[in-house]
Scaffold this motif. Structure first.
Motif, PDB file in Angstrom:
ATOM      1  N   ASP A 182     -43.952 -34.444 -75.329  1.00 17.80           N
ATOM      2  CA  ASP A 182     -44.822 -34.148 -74.185  1.00 17.80           C
ATOM      3  C   ASP A 182     -46.065 -33.334 -74.568  1.00 17.80           C
ATOM      4  O   ASP A 182     -46.887 -33.015 -73.685  1.00 17.80           O
ATOM      5  CB  ASP A 182     -44.033 -33.361 -73.124  1.00 17.80           C
ATOM      6  CG  ASP A 182     -43.053 -34.260 -72.396  1.00 17.80           C
ATOM      7  OD1 ASP A 182     -43.260 -35.475 -72.414  1.00 17.80           O
ATOM      8  OD2 ASP A 182     -42.085 -33.733 -71.811  1.00 17.80           O
ATOM      9  N   PRO A 184     -48.963 -34.047 -76.298  1.00 14.77           N
ATOM     10  CA  PRO A 184     -50.289 -34.644 -75.999  1.00 14.77           C
ATOM     11  C   PRO A 184     -50.617 -34.605 -74.507  1.00 14.77           C
ATOM     12  O   PRO A 184     -51.744 -34.301 -74.109  1.00 14.77           O
ATOM     13  CB  PRO A 184     -50.167 -36.086 -76.495  1.00 14.77           C
ATOM     14  CG  PRO A 184     -49.098 -36.019 -77.534  1.00 14.77           C
ATOM     15  CD  PRO A 184     -48.128 -34.979 -77.058  1.00 14.77           C
ATOM     16  N   THR A 185     -49.622 -34.914 -73.685  1.00 14.15           N
ATOM     17  CA  THR A 185     -49.825 -34.882 -72.230  1.00 14.15           C
ATOM     18  C   THR A 185     -50.166 -33.476 -71.773  1.00 14.15           C
ATOM     19  O   THR A 185     -51.036 -33.257 -70.912  1.00 14.15           O
ATOM     20  CB  THR A 185     -48.562 -35.374 -71.509  1.00 14.15           C
ATOM     21  OG1 THR A 185     -48.193 -36.662 -72.016  1.00 14.15           O
ATOM     22  CG2 THR A 185     -48.784 -35.466 -70.013  1.00 14.15           C
ATOM     23  N   LEU A 186     -49.464 -32.497 -72.386  1.00 15.21           N
ATOM     24  CA  LEU A 186     -49.699 -31.097 -72.035  1.00 15.21           C
ATOM     25  C   LEU A 186     -51.127 -30.680 -72.394  1.00 15.21           C
ATOM     26  O   LEU A 186     -51.812 -30.002 -71.608  1.00 15.21           O
ATOM     27  CB  LEU A 186     -48.680 -30.210 -72.765  1.00 15.21           C
ATOM     28  CG  LEU A 186     -48.759 -28.706 -72.501  1.00 15.21           C
ATOM     29  CD1 LEU A 186     -48.489 -28.412 -71.030  1.00 15.21           C
ATOM     30  CD2 LEU A 186     -47.789 -27.944 -73.390  1.00 15.21           C
ATOM     31  N   LEU A 188     -53.807 -32.660 -72.598  1.00 12.52           N
ATOM     32  CA  LEU A 188     -54.714 -33.319 -71.660  1.00 12.52           C
ATOM     33  C   LEU A 188     -54.763 -32.590 -70.320  1.00 12.52           C
ATOM     34  O   LEU A 188     -55.830 -32.408 -69.713  1.00 12.52           O
ATOM     35  CB  LEU A 188     -54.304 -34.775 -71.444  1.00 12.52           C
ATOM     36  CG  LEU A 188     -54.578 -35.735 -72.630  1.00 12.52           C
ATOM     37  CD1 LEU A 188     -53.974 -37.097 -72.341  1.00 12.52           C
ATOM     38  CD2 LEU A 188     -56.083 -35.862 -72.861  1.00 12.52           C
ATOM     39  N   GLN A 189     -53.598 -32.199 -69.856  1.00 15.74           N
ATOM     40  CA  GLN A 189     -53.528 -31.499 -68.572  1.00 15.74           C
ATOM     41  C   GLN A 189     -54.280 -30.158 -68.639  1.00 15.74           C
ATOM     42  O   GLN A 189     -54.982 -29.778 -67.683  1.00 15.74           O
ATOM     43  CB  GLN A 189     -52.058 -31.252 -68.196  1.00 15.74           C
ATOM     44  CG  GLN A 189     -51.275 -32.499 -67.860  1.00 15.74           C
ATOM     45  CD  GLN A 189     -51.784 -33.163 -66.587  1.00 15.74           C
ATOM     46  OE1 GLN A 189     -52.347 -32.522 -65.689  1.00 15.74           O
ATOM     47  NE2 GLN A 189     -51.658 -34.497 -66.536  1.00 15.74           N
ATOM     48  N   GLN A 191     -56.818 -29.445 -70.682  1.00 16.67           N
ATOM     49  CA  GLN A 191     -58.249 -29.737 -70.759  1.00 16.67           C
ATOM     50  C   GLN A 191     -58.819 -30.051 -69.367  1.00 16.67           C
ATOM     51  O   GLN A 191     -59.892 -29.583 -68.985  1.00 16.67           O
ATOM     52  CB  GLN A 191     -58.490 -30.908 -71.702  1.00 16.67           C
ATOM     53  CG  GLN A 191     -58.347 -30.540 -73.170  1.00 16.67           C
ATOM     54  CD  GLN A 191     -58.515 -31.735 -74.087  1.00 16.67           C
ATOM     55  OE1 GLN A 191     -58.551 -32.892 -73.627  1.00 16.67           O
ATOM     56  NE2 GLN A 191     -58.612 -31.469 -75.386  1.00 16.67           N
ATOM     57  N   ARG A 192     -58.131 -30.882 -68.607  1.00 16.86           N
ATOM     58  CA  ARG A 192     -58.575 -31.226 -67.259  1.00 16.86           C
ATOM     59  C   ARG A 192     -58.660 -29.978 -66.371  1.00 16.86           C
ATOM     60  O   ARG A 192     -59.580 -29.840 -65.545  1.00 16.86           O
ATOM     61  CB  ARG A 192     -57.615 -32.224 -66.623  1.00 16.86           C
ATOM     62  CG  ARG A 192     -57.776 -33.621 -67.160  1.00 16.86           C
ATOM     63  CD  ARG A 192     -56.778 -34.549 -66.497  1.00 16.86           C
ATOM     64  NE  ARG A 192     -56.842 -35.877 -67.086  1.00 16.86           N
ATOM     65  CZ  ARG A 192     -56.007 -36.862 -66.785  1.00 16.86           C
ATOM     66  NH1 ARG A 192     -55.040 -36.653 -65.899  1.00 16.86           N
ATOM     67  NH2 ARG A 192     -56.139 -38.036 -67.356  1.00 16.86           N
TER      68      ARG A 192
END
Length: 200
Positions: A182, A184-186, A188-189, A191-192
Motif C-alpha cells: 500500500d 505507493p497509494t499512500l 499518492l494520497q 501528495q494530493r
C-alpha cells in the motif's frame, strides 16, 4: 553314667509336663528377673519366648514382687503367672490396668447436648455450621490457581525461545508486506493532500 542319664530324662519330662498343664487363654508366666516368658495358647503353655525388646518379665507382668526380682533366670524358682498382660504395652499391670486421669470436659459436653430440647439443639447446630463455613471459606482471588492464570510461566528451553522468535518475525513480515503493497497509494494520497492545501 546311667544314673546321670535317668536324672536328665526325669528333669526333661518334668519340664515338658509342667509346660503341658492346662491354663487360661491369654495368660503368660515367667521369671520376674528374666527376659523370657511362656504364653498360654489353645489352653496349653507354649515354650518360652524372648520378651519384647529384651525387657525383664517384671516389665510386662506387675504381679512380680520385690522378692521375685532376684535370682536371674534360675529355672528352680517358681514362675509368676500374669492374667491379661499386654506384651506390647509398657503400661501393662497384669489384670487391673491403671488408666490415665480423665478430664471431665468431654462428659460435660455430653451432658450439655443430652439435656437440650430438640428445637434449641437445631438452632445451636445451625449456628455451628455457619461458623464452620465461615472458617473454611477461602478467598478465591488469593488462590494459586487464580494467580497463575494471569502470569506467563518462564520457559528456558531453546525450542520455546526459537518458537517465539519465529512468531515475531512472521508477524513483522506479514505486516511489513501489507504496508509495502500500500506504500505507493499512500504516497499518492499524501501528495494530493498537499496539493489541495496549496490550492486553497
Amino acid at each position: 553314667m546311667l544314673r546321670v542319664t535317668v536324672l536328665l530324662m526325669i528333669t526333661l519330662c518334668g519340664k515338658v509336663l509342667a509346660d503341658t498343664e492346662t491354663c487360661e487363654e491369654g495368660q503368660i508366666k515367667g521369671l520376674c528377673d528374666c527376659n523370657r516368658y511362656s504364653q498360654c495358647l489353645n489352653g496349653l503353655w507354649q515354650r518360652e519366648e524372648d520378651t519384647p525388646s529384651g525387657k525383664k518379665y517384671a516389665d510386662i507382668c506387675r504381679n512380680c514382687t520385690e522378692e521375685d526380682n532376684k535370682g536371674g533366670c534360675s529355672e528352680h524358682r517358681e514362675k509368676v503367672v500374669c492374667n491379661g498382660a499386654s506384651l506390647n504395652n509398657d503400661d501393662s499391670t497384669g489384670g487391673d490396668v491403671e488408666m490415665c486421669p480423665c478430664e471431665c470436659e468431654f462428659k460435660e459436653q455430653i451432658e450439655f447436648w443430652k439435656n437440650k430440647p430438640p428445637k434449641e439443639l437445631d438452632d445451636i447446630i445451625e449456628s455451628k455450621i455457619i461458623e464452620m463455613k465461615k472458617e473454611l471459606q477461602v478467598n478465591l482471588s488469593q488462590l494459586t490457581s487464580t494467580k497463575i492464570k494471569k502470569i506467563s510461566a518462564p520457559d528456558s528451553r531453546m525450542s520455546a525461545s526459537m518458537t517465539g522468535y519465529v512468531g515475531v518475525v512472521f508477524i513483522v513480515l506479514v505486516l511489513g508486506f501489507i504496508v509495502i503493497l500500500d506504500f505507493p497509494t499512500l504516497v499518492l494520497q499524501v501528495q494530493r493532500l498537499f496539493r489541495s492545501f496549496k490550492a486553497k
